[in-house]
Scaffold this motif. Structure first.
Motif, mmCIF file in Angstrom:
data_model
loop_
_atom_site.group_PDB
_atom_site.id
_atom_site.type_symbol
_atom_site.label_atom_id
_atom_site.label_comp_id
_atom_site.label_asym_id
_atom_site.label_seq_id
_atom_site.Cartn_x
_atom_site.Cartn_y
_atom_site.Cartn_z
ATOM 1 N N ILE A 110 1.307 -1.102 0.186
ATOM 2 C CA ILE A 110 0.022 -0.515 0.163
ATOM 3 C C ILE A 110 0.911 1.618 0.339
ATOM 4 N N GLY A 111 0.750 2.966 -0.540
ATOM 5 C CA GLY A 111 0.983 3.445 -0.893
ATOM 6 C C GLY A 111 2.694 3.512 -0.412
ATOM 7 N N GLY A 132 -3.083 -0.842 -3.186
ATOM 8 C CA GLY A 132 -3.321 0.619 -2.993
ATOM 9 C C GLY A 132 -2.146 1.616 -3.156
ATOM 10 N N THR A 134 -2.673 5.990 -2.320
ATOM 11 C CA THR A 134 -3.783 6.128 -0.878
ATOM 12 C C THR A 134 -3.393 7.909 -0.753
ATOM 13 N N LYS A 137 -6.753 9.514 0.331
ATOM 14 C CA LYS A 137 -7.679 9.207 1.558
ATOM 15 C C LYS A 137 -6.695 10.156 2.648
ATOM 16 N N GLY A 166 -8.423 5.546 -4.261
ATOM 17 C CA GLY A 166 -7.591 4.937 -3.414
ATOM 18 C C GLY A 166 -8.425 3.302 -2.895
ATOM 19 N N GLN A 167 -9.490 3.176 -4.160
ATOM 20 C CA GLN A 167 -9.427 1.643 -2.949
ATOM 21 C C GLN A 167 -7.990 0.436 -3.408
#
Length: 260
Positions: A110-111, A132, A134, A137, A166-167
């Motif tokens: 993620i990120g 993801g 993000t 978010k 951001g899913q």
């Protein structure tokens, strides 16, 4: 050296481990600061031919940047600028390594973790992985260079879907989009990743590294040979590995390449 970044060597394959399993390997500022030095050392090591990047354990590659630090290290525009420069330097160090890199992704990526994985040449992931990016978010904006790596891999429209929403992107969709190169059962991921890494070490390294350079200049927008790419290609005919490749083919045996 911080133990949040571990470097392990096994013959011609090195592994860089993001080592914060208690926080799903969230990447701290100190980790970002350490990555360029570690990758520079691996680039300079003639024994190393391939680098695998992974998270500690099997639950996460990296859950993103360490948000618990953000009020301190990204609390305003001035601090954020310095922080972002360290992130960019870390991703450049991974992307700019002359040797092939493989991100081995268990679980969450993620990120900032996805940023590091996208800076690698290849991504092998398990069936439980999810990706993801993000910033939407958190009220942040992804850098142009990091965004370009995503666009280069999945295209502009899917990049917008990922960034706008951001899913998470789950493993099967990640494979379909080209975000990962191989999707592997979790209990087989490590074996398959290192099997492929060792395969690369048996190939002619001048060919491997030159292919990486040429693909990268294509991604940078070059569409025709210039003096540099022509010299890269022509120089291969003067290498001992080229002579060995031809000899081994004619003698019907496996080549023994020596260039490093």
């Amino acid at each position: 050296m911080s133990d949040e970044i571990l470097v392990e060597r096994d013959g011609a394959v090195a592994t860089v481990v993001l080592n914060k399993p208690d926080s799903h390997n969230a990447i701290s500022l100190a980790m970002y600061q350490r990555i360029p030095d570690e990758f520079a050392a691996l680039d300079a090591d003639p024994e190393i031919k391939v680098v695998v990047v992974r998270g500690a354990g099997t639950k996460s590659f990296a859950s993103g940047a360490d948000i618990s630090e953000f009020e301190e290290v990204r609390g305003n525009a001035t601090a954020a600028k310095a922080y972002n420069e360290h992130v960019a330097a870390a991703e450049h160090a991974v992307e700019g390594l002359s040797k092939p890199t493989i991100a081995m992704v268990h679980g969450y990526c993620i990120g900032g973790g996805c940023g590091i994985a996208l800076a690698c040449d290849l991504r092998f992931a398990d069936e439980r992985s999810r990706f993801g990016i993000t910033p939407a978010k958190l009220g942040l904006v992804y850098s142009l260079e990091s965004t370009k790596r995503l666009v280069d891999v999945v295209g502009p429209s899917r990049s917008k879907w990922i960034l706008f929403s951001g899913q998470p992107v789950f493993a099967e969709d990640a494979l379909r989009l080209g975000l990962i190169d191989e999707l592997i059962p979790a209990d087989e991921l490590e074996d398959r990743t290192y099997e492929f890494a060792r395969l690369i070490t048996t190939r002619a390294q001048y060919s491997v590294r030159s292919a990486k350079r040429i693909v990268n200049v294509i991604l940078a927008g070059q569409t025709e040979d210039d003096d540099v790419t022509t010299e890269i290609r022509n120089s291969s005919f003067d290498t001992e590995d080229y002579a060995e490749g031809v000899r081994s083919f004619l003698e019907k045996r496996s080549p023994r390449f020596t260039w490093s």
